[in-house]
Structures are given as C-alpha cells and as structure tokens.
Design a protein around this motif. Structure first.
Motif, short mmCIF file in Angstrom:
data_model
loop_
_atom_site.label_atom_id
_atom_site.label_comp_id
_atom_site.label_asym_id
_atom_site.label_seq_id
_atom_site.Cartn_x
_atom_site.Cartn_y
_atom_site.Cartn_z
N SER A 105 -4.64 36.09 16.48
CA SER A 105 -3.98 37.03 17.39
C SER A 105 -3.78 36.39 18.76
CB SER A 105 -4.82 38.30 17.56
OG SER A 105 -4.99 38.95 16.33
N VAL A 106 -2.60 36.65 19.33
CA VAL A 106 -2.27 36.20 20.68
C VAL A 106 -1.78 37.40 21.48
CG1 VAL A 106 -1.73 33.81 20.02
CG2 VAL A 106 0.08 35.54 19.98
N HIS A 107 -1.73 37.24 22.78
CA HIS A 107 -1.20 38.31 23.62
C HIS A 107 0.29 38.48 23.34
CE1 HIS A 107 -4.54 39.15 26.46
NE2 HIS A 107 -4.95 37.99 25.99
N ARG A 108 0.71 39.68 23.15
CA ARG A 108 2.12 39.97 22.84
C ARG A 108 3.05 39.44 23.93
NH1 ARG A 108 4.15 45.67 20.61
NH2 ARG A 108 6.29 45.07 20.21
N ASP A 109 2.65 39.57 25.19
CA ASP A 109 3.49 39.14 26.31
C ASP A 109 3.28 37.69 26.72
OD1 ASP A 109 4.62 41.68 26.41
OD2 ASP A 109 3.09 42.40 27.81
N ASP A 110 2.28 37.02 26.15
CA ASP A 110 2.02 35.62 26.45
C ASP A 110 1.38 34.96 25.23
OD1 ASP A 110 1.47 33.11 27.42
OD2 ASP A 110 0.31 33.80 29.14
N ILE A 111 2.21 34.43 24.35
CA ILE A 111 1.70 33.89 23.09
C ILE A 111 0.85 32.65 23.28
CG2 ILE A 111 3.61 34.86 21.76
CD1 ILE A 111 4.63 31.88 21.57
N LYS A 112 0.78 32.13 24.48
CA LYS A 112 -0.04 30.96 24.76
C LYS A 112 -1.51 31.32 24.94
CE LYS A 112 3.82 28.58 26.88
NZ LYS A 112 4.31 27.91 28.09
N LYS A 113 -1.81 32.61 25.01
CA LYS A 113 -3.19 33.07 25.22
C LYS A 113 -3.71 33.77 23.96
CE LYS A 113 -2.79 33.96 30.18
NZ LYS A 113 -2.85 35.02 31.20
N ARG A 114 -4.84 33.28 23.47
CA ARG A 114 -5.48 33.92 22.33
C ARG A 114 -6.00 35.29 22.76
NH1 ARG A 114 -9.07 31.12 17.75
NH2 ARG A 114 -9.19 32.96 16.44
N TYR A 115 -5.87 36.28 21.89
CA TYR A 115 -6.24 37.65 22.26
C TYR A 115 -7.73 37.92 22.13
CZ TYR A 115 -5.66 42.58 23.19
OH TYR A 115 -5.72 43.81 23.76
N GLY A 116 -8.34 37.44 21.08
CA GLY A 116 -9.75 37.75 20.86
C GLY A 116 -9.90 38.91 19.88
N GLU A 117 -11.05 39.53 19.91
CA GLU A 117 -11.37 40.60 18.97
C GLU A 117 -10.55 41.85 19.25
OE1 GLU A 117 -15.35 42.97 17.47
OE2 GLU A 117 -15.55 41.04 18.48
N SER A 120 -9.62 48.30 19.59
CA SER A 120 -9.06 49.63 19.82
C SER A 120 -7.60 49.68 19.38
CB SER A 120 -9.14 50.00 21.31
OG SER A 120 -8.24 49.19 22.05
N ALA A 121 -7.08 50.88 19.29
CA ALA A 121 -5.67 51.05 18.95
C ALA A 121 -4.77 50.37 19.96
CB ALA A 121 -5.33 52.55 18.85
N GLU A 122 -5.16 50.39 21.22
CA GLU A 122 -4.39 49.73 22.28
C GLU A 122 -4.31 48.22 22.05
OE1 GLU A 122 -1.96 49.58 25.55
OE2 GLU A 122 -2.70 51.36 24.53
#
Length: 174
Positions: A105-117, A120-122
């Motif tokens: 998973s990556v941030h939707r607005d910045d695919i260069k950043k891994r999202y993490g766990e 939540s629904a958000e």
C-alpha cells in the motif's frame, strides 16, 4: 477465494496491455498520476480506466514501463519501490527466470510513500496499491481501493496470480 479462467484471462490481458504499450504511442487518460508523468522520455506511462480486475471490481490502473534496462533502476529509486536491491532487479529483468511480483500500500496522493498498516475505513480511501513485476520492470498502480472488502479482493487476486506461474509465463512470453 478461487478465481475462474475468466479472471486469469483478465490478468493475462492486463499484462499483454502493459507490454504492448511499450511499442505504441502514448495513451490518453484522466488520472492525475498519468498526467504528471506522461512527458517522461525514460518511461512509457499508460492508464486503463475502469479496468475489470476481477468480475466484481473495476479499477483505474496506471503503468510505468522503463524504456530500457538503464532506466529501470532510476525508475525504482524515484518511486521508492520497497524491498528491492539492484542485483536482484538486474538478475530477473527480461530473462526466463521467474520472480513473483511484489506489492504494498502507498499513499493515494503520493505513491512514493508507503502507507503502512490499514486500520480504519478512512485508511482504505487514502491508499493505492503499488505492484512491481521483476521480469518486465513494470510498476503498476491500482488506484481506487476505497474499502476493506475491495482491498482484500485486490490483494487476494494479486497473491493468486503471483503464485500462478502459468498466467505470469503467458504474459511474459509475448
């Protein structure tokens, strides 16, 4: 969750699409990510809107395809692709040795950043999934995860197809 031949055919079609883009002119699309990178000479950038990933899920997909082996490693570094090293990337790129895809998973607005766990629904509304295929050097971004149910279905699909060497082999041979 089992996938029928139709689902496997869709993955095969997606891989064929990704590889055929390398030999065609740029495609036109509406995703913000595509528009940000379409000018790049070292990458072929393509987008498929509302691509039917599995029977019940359609998603927007953006592909990044290196123009050469020399542009592959800089592309992986630019997009901050996790858990890859240059020797492994070079070893598997464009050869007959099969290596499963990696995804996270990556941030939707910045695919260069891994999202993490995802807790939540958000979180599910804020992520995209980055997929890297060692054999053809393609980075694929699955944009609209949106819900835990969709996320689980997408991940199940990716795991299933990564383990099915027959599907991956077909996609690589063309």
């Amino acid at each position: 969750m089992k996938y029928n031949n139709n689902t496997k055919s869709k993955l095969f079609a997606l891989l064929i699409f990704a590889m055929s883009v390398v030999y065609t002119h740029k495609l036109y699309s509406q995703t913000e990510l595509y528009n940000k990178y379409e000018y790049r000479a070292d990458l072929t950038v393509a987008c498929a809107m509302q691509y039917p990933l599995i029977d019940t899920i359609k998603t927007d997909i953006t592909l990044f395809i290196p123009q050469s082996k020399e542009s592959l490693w800089p592309m992986l570094q630019e997009f901050n692709v996790m858990n890859v090293d240059r020797d492994t990337v070079d070893y598997y790129y464009e050869n007959d040795r099969r290596k499963p895809i990696i995804f996270y998973s990556v941030h939707r607005d910045d695919i260069k950043k891994r999202y993490g766990e995802l807790n939540s629904a958000e979180d599910y509304r804020n992520v995209a999934i980055l997929v890297y295929n060692y054999n053809n050097g393609v980075i694929l971004i699955i944009h609209d995860v949106e819900t835990q149910e969709r996320g689980n279905a997408i991940i199940s699909f990716l795991i299933s197809t990564a383990m099915n060497q027959k599907v991956l082999s077909k996609g690589q041979s063309n």
